[in-house]
Every structure is written in C-alpha cells, then in structure tokens.
Design a protein around this motif. Structure first.
Motif, mmCIF file in Angstrom:
data_model
loop_
_atom_site.group_PDB
_atom_site.id
_atom_site.type_symbol
_atom_site.label_atom_id
_atom_site.label_comp_id
_atom_site.label_asym_id
_atom_site.label_seq_id
_atom_site.Cartn_x
_atom_site.Cartn_y
_atom_site.Cartn_z
ATOM 1 N N PHE A 246 -56.723 -27.972 75.257
ATOM 2 C CA PHE A 246 -56.744 -28.641 76.557
ATOM 3 C C PHE A 246 -55.510 -28.267 77.360
ATOM 4 N N ALA A 247 -55.646 -28.368 78.678
ATOM 5 C CA ALA A 247 -54.538 -28.118 79.594
ATOM 6 C C ALA A 247 -54.193 -29.379 80.373
ATOM 7 N N GLU A 248 -55.065 -30.386 80.263
ATOM 8 C CA GLU A 248 -54.809 -31.656 80.948
ATOM 9 C C GLU A 248 -55.503 -32.774 80.192
ATOM 10 N N LEU A 249 -55.019 -33.970 80.374
ATOM 11 C CA LEU A 249 -55.621 -35.157 79.776
ATOM 12 C C LEU A 249 -56.121 -36.064 80.886
ATOM 13 N N SER A 250 -57.280 -36.626 80.709
ATOM 14 C CA SER A 250 -57.821 -37.571 81.686
ATOM 15 C C SER A 250 -57.432 -38.974 81.266
ATOM 16 N N LEU A 251 -56.493 -39.547 81.962
ATOM 17 C CA LEU A 251 -56.050 -40.912 81.690
ATOM 18 C C LEU A 251 -56.557 -41.819 82.794
ATOM 19 N N TYR A 252 -57.009 -42.993 82.414
ATOM 20 C CA TYR A 252 -57.592 -43.916 83.381
ATOM 21 C C TYR A 252 -56.642 -45.068 83.658
ATOM 22 N N PHE A 253 -56.401 -45.295 84.931
ATOM 23 C CA PHE A 253 -55.549 -46.401 85.361
ATOM 24 C C PHE A 253 -56.440 -47.608 85.591
ATOM 25 N N VAL B 33 -54.782 -54.192 84.806
ATOM 26 C CA VAL B 33 -53.665 -54.154 83.861
ATOM 27 C C VAL B 33 -52.475 -53.486 84.563
ATOM 28 N N PRO B 34 -51.720 -54.254 85.344
ATOM 29 C CA PRO B 34 -50.582 -53.658 86.041
ATOM 30 C C PRO B 34 -49.486 -53.268 85.044
ATOM 31 N N ASN B 35 -48.702 -52.294 85.421
ATOM 32 C CA ASN B 35 -47.564 -51.820 84.620
ATOM 33 C C ASN B 35 -47.975 -51.266 83.262
ATOM 34 N N LEU B 36 -49.161 -50.689 83.179
ATOM 35 C CA LEU B 36 -49.614 -50.069 81.944
ATOM 36 C C LEU B 36 -48.836 -48.774 81.745
ATOM 37 N N HIS B 37 -48.221 -48.617 80.599
ATOM 38 C CA HIS B 37 -47.385 -47.464 80.301
ATOM 39 C C HIS B 37 -48.260 -46.258 79.950
ATOM 40 N N VAL B 38 -47.776 -45.050 80.234
ATOM 41 C CA VAL B 38 -48.521 -43.831 79.935
ATOM 42 C C VAL B 38 -48.870 -43.756 78.447
ATOM 43 N N ASN B 39 -47.954 -44.145 77.590
ATOM 44 C CA ASN B 39 -48.235 -44.128 76.150
ATOM 45 C C ASN B 39 -49.416 -45.019 75.800
ATOM 46 N N ARG C 285 -55.181 -45.470 74.275
ATOM 47 C CA ARG C 285 -56.549 -45.914 74.565
ATOM 48 C C ARG C 285 -57.513 -44.735 74.548
ATOM 49 N N MET C 286 -57.057 -43.581 75.049
ATOM 50 C CA MET C 286 -57.899 -42.390 75.070
ATOM 51 C C MET C 286 -58.184 -41.903 73.642
ATOM 52 N N LEU C 287 -57.227 -42.076 72.733
ATOM 53 C CA LEU C 287 -57.346 -41.550 71.376
ATOM 54 C C LEU C 287 -57.904 -42.550 70.364
ATOM 55 N N LYS C 288 -58.246 -43.747 70.808
ATOM 56 C CA LYS C 288 -58.714 -44.765 69.857
ATOM 57 C C LYS C 288 -60.056 -44.377 69.243
ATOM 58 N N THR C 289 -60.330 -44.943 68.090
ATOM 59 C CA THR C 289 -61.584 -44.699 67.387
ATOM 60 C C THR C 289 -62.741 -45.207 68.233
ATOM 61 N N GLU C 290 -63.772 -44.410 68.300
ATOM 62 C CA GLU C 290 -64.942 -44.747 69.106
ATOM 63 C C GLU C 290 -66.158 -44.843 68.200
ATOM 64 N N LYS C 291 -66.956 -45.871 68.383
ATOM 65 C CA LYS C 291 -68.193 -46.029 67.618
ATOM 66 C C LYS C 291 -69.327 -45.394 68.426
ATOM 67 N N LEU C 292 -70.006 -44.421 67.817
ATOM 68 C CA LEU C 292 -71.117 -43.754 68.487
ATOM 69 C C LEU C 292 -72.371 -44.585 68.256
ATOM 70 N N GLU C 293 -73.011 -45.015 69.333
ATOM 71 C CA GLU C 293 -74.170 -45.897 69.202
ATOM 72 C C GLU C 293 -75.216 -45.595 70.250
ATOM 73 N N ASN C 294 -76.369 -46.214 70.123
ATOM 74 C CA ASN C 294 -77.516 -46.039 71.013
ATOM 75 C C ASN C 294 -77.906 -44.564 71.092
#
Length: 75
Positions: free
Chosen positions: A30-37, A41-47, A52-61
């Motif tokens: 990758f050359a960029e990461l898509s981070l969602y503001f 949630v004001p004052n959410l830190h980049v870390n 949140r982007m890297l958290k475990t995701e359950k594949l469903e439906n």
C-alpha cells in the motif's frame, strides 16, 4: 522506487476458518491508508483510527469466507 521505500508499506491479511482452524494469509502493498474520521468522536487520535482499521473483522452474510479445506462457509 524511492517513494515506495519511504512512504509505502505492506499489510498482512489473515483469515482463520472457525470450523477447522485453517489459516489463509496474503500480503498487500500500500501507498496510503484510508482512515475514517468520526464526527461523534472528537479528538480521536491517529493511532486510534489505525487500530480501528486493523481490528479483527467477522465475515458474515454475503461476505462469509469459503474454506477450501473443510468446504464450508464461515463467518
């Protein structure tokens, strides 16, 4: 090239079948990461956004994982 070396990265994706335990892994450049503001949630830190982007995701439906070892659709 130099831009990729300085600003690029590699992300490892791993899917584990919950029925038989088979692990499927792949690496993606990758050359960029898509981070969602989030406005609520004001004052959410980049870390925090990266975590949140890297958290475990359950594949469903319609997004269930098809395990090639036990031949079943898994969440």
């Amino acid at each position: 090239d130099a831009i990729d070396l300085l600003f690029g990265g590699k992300m490892n994706h791993k899917i584990t079948c919950l029925k038989c335990g088979t692990v499927s892994a792949r690496q993606e450049s990758f050359a960029e990461l898509s981070l969602y503001f989030e406005e609520e949630v004001p004052n959410l830190h980049v870390n925090d956004m990266v975590s949140r982007m890297l958290k475990t995701e359950k594949l469903e439906n319609d997004n269930k994982y098809s395990c090639s070892v036990c031949n079943s659709l898994q969440e």
